[in-house]
Design an enzyme around this catalytic site. Structure first.
Site, PDB file in Angstrom:
ATOM      1  N   HIS A   1       0.828  -1.213   0.000  1.00 40.32           N
ATOM      2  CA  HIS A   1       0.000   0.000   0.000  1.00 40.32           C
ATOM      3  C   HIS A   1       0.866   1.269   0.000  1.00 40.32           C
ATOM      4  O   HIS A   1       2.055   1.215  -0.297  1.00 40.32           O
ATOM      5  CB  HIS A   1      -0.994  -0.049   1.172  1.00 40.32           C
ATOM      6  CG  HIS A   1      -1.586  -1.420   1.343  1.00 40.32           C
ATOM      7  ND1 HIS A   1      -2.551  -1.915   0.521  1.00 40.32           N
ATOM      8  CD2 HIS A   1      -1.293  -2.430   2.232  1.00 40.32           C
ATOM      9  CE1 HIS A   1      -2.853  -3.163   0.889  1.00 40.32           C
ATOM     10  NE2 HIS A   1      -2.105  -3.495   1.910  1.00 40.32           N
TER      11      HIS A   1
ATOM     12  N   HIS B   1       3.104  -6.988   4.680  1.00 42.02           N
ATOM     13  CA  HIS B   1       1.742  -6.531   4.977  1.00 42.02           C
ATOM     14  C   HIS B   1       1.394  -6.909   6.404  1.00 42.02           C
ATOM     15  O   HIS B   1       2.133  -7.621   7.082  1.00 42.02           O
ATOM     16  CB  HIS B   1       0.729  -7.219   4.040  1.00 42.02           C
ATOM     17  CG  HIS B   1       0.812  -6.794   2.614  1.00 42.02           C
ATOM     18  ND1 HIS B   1      -0.137  -5.989   2.028  1.00 42.02           N
ATOM     19  CD2 HIS B   1       1.731  -7.055   1.657  1.00 42.02           C
ATOM     20  CE1 HIS B   1       0.197  -5.775   0.758  1.00 42.02           C
ATOM     21  NE2 HIS B   1       1.327  -6.414   0.507  1.00 42.02           N
TER      22      HIS B   1
ATOM     23  N   GLU C   1       1.964 -11.688   5.815  1.00 34.99           N
ATOM     24  CA  GLU C   1       0.923 -11.006   6.595  1.00 34.99           C
ATOM     25  C   GLU C   1       1.367 -11.116   8.047  1.00 34.99           C
ATOM     26  O   GLU C   1       1.203 -12.141   8.697  1.00 34.99           O
ATOM     27  CB  GLU C   1      -0.443 -11.649   6.368  1.00 34.99           C
ATOM     28  CG  GLU C   1      -1.010 -11.467   4.958  1.00 34.99           C
ATOM     29  CD  GLU C   1      -1.606 -10.079   4.721  1.00 34.99           C
ATOM     30  OE1 GLU C   1      -1.445  -9.192   5.574  1.00 34.99           O
ATOM     31  OE2 GLU C   1      -2.231  -9.893   3.653  1.00 34.99           O
TER      32      GLU C   1
ATOM     33  N   GLU D   1      -1.831   0.149   8.124  1.00 32.45           N
ATOM     34  CA  GLU D   1      -0.973  -0.922   7.612  1.00 32.45           C
ATOM     35  C   GLU D   1       0.163  -0.370   6.760  1.00 32.45           C
ATOM     36  O   GLU D   1       1.286  -0.866   6.830  1.00 32.45           O
ATOM     37  CB  GLU D   1      -1.816  -1.907   6.800  1.00 32.45           C
ATOM     38  CG  GLU D   1      -0.998  -3.044   6.198  1.00 32.45           C
ATOM     39  CD  GLU D   1      -1.784  -3.875   5.202  1.00 32.45           C
ATOM     40  OE1 GLU D   1      -2.986  -3.585   4.993  1.00 32.45           O
ATOM     41  OE2 GLU D   1      -1.193  -4.795   4.618  1.00 32.45           O
TER      42      GLU D   1
HETATM   43 ZN    ZN Z   1      -1.923  -5.312   2.861  1.00 35.97          ZN
END
Ligand code: ZN
Length: 270
Positions: free
Chosen positions: A57, A149, A231, A94
């Site tokens: 992102h 992430h 993640e 995030e």
């Molecule tokens: Zn993400």
């Protein structure tokens, strides 16, 4: 900033004498073994390995939906250029977590003699698009790409997981599936060891606990070099939200990633 990748490549000399030029008049003594130097020193014939760190992102994505919602190639289909990512309930985003951990990981890897390329060089821009991030890794000739992430699952869900590429609908990533699986398992082991986090308890269709294989993620579908996606935690879980908001945890997370990268590079004699 438009949706255009900013390539930030920095080569940092390793801290061992073996990288001295052959014509150096007085070679320094051989380096002593160090836990921080686990990657072979580069030489003209064996350059430093390149690792791409891809923080998910970007801080400007939410304010630029026309850019991030535009469709881009995703390996046999199309997906939005990028997304805004998740956040903790307290509002820690995030994208900020991912960028901070990426910088910390880059610092550790550079100290170990690795050339690190980031897919974005700040946390205020837009994108780059997912296809552009993959293209950065391809252009860099990355030995490994790690996308960083944190997840936004149900509040009761716990743990971290690693995603490795499955065969993309267009078949374009076939050549990197096996190596990506090895890298994903190295990251899975090292991140769990460093952080003490449990492997995610909310996923189905697992390769093994904490490891999934997907063909719906553009970055992994478009990978032409070994790639895995981490993640790190569930930002919507109160306990893990506290962790990701803590700089000490982010330092630990970076060490977990760097250790996994180093383990993978060592397998190939890099
Ligand atoms: Zn993400």
């Amino acid at each position: 900033m438009r949706c255009r990748p900013g390539l930030l490549a920095t080569t940092v000399a390793v801290l061992v004498s073996a990288c001295s030029a052959p014509t150096a008049p007085a070679p320094a003594p051989a380096p002593t073994a160090s836990a921080e130097v686990r990657v072979a020193a580069p030489s003209p014939s064996t350059p430093a390995p390149v690792v791409v760190l891809d923080p998910g992102h970007n801080g400007g994505n939410a304010a630029n939906p026309s850019v991030v919602d535009a469709l881009v190639p995703a390996g046999g289909f199309e997906k939005p250029c990028n997304t805004t990512g998740t956040s903790t309930d307290a509002g820690y985003p995030e994208h900020a977590y991912a960028f901070d951990v990426a910088l910390r990981t880059a610092h550790l890897l550079r100290a170990r003699g690795v050339t690190v390329v980031l897919t974005r060089d700040d946390d205020t821009g837009v994108g780059p698009c997912v296809d552009a991030r993959a293209a950065i890794a391809t252009a860099a000739g990355a030995a490994l790409t790690v996308s960083i992430h944190a997840d936004g699952a149900a509040a009761s869900a716990r743990g971290f997981h690693v995603v490795e590429p499955a065969l993309a609908p267009d078949g374009g990533n076939a050549a990197v599936l096996a190596a990506s699986d090895v890298a994903a398992r190295d990251l899975l082991a090292s991140f769990g060891t460093a952080t003490g986090l449990p492997r995610a308890d909310y996923l189905g269709d697992l390769v093994e606990p904490g490891l999934t294989r997907r063909s719906d993620l553009a970055g992994l579908n478009l990978a032409r070099t070994p790639s895995a996606l981490l993640e790190s935690a569930n930002m919507r879980n109160a306990e893990e939200a506290t962790l990701v908001s803590d700089p000490d945890f982010r330092a630990t997370a970076a060490r977990g990633i760097a250790d996994g990268v180093t383990a993978f590079l060592a397998r190939n004699g890099s």
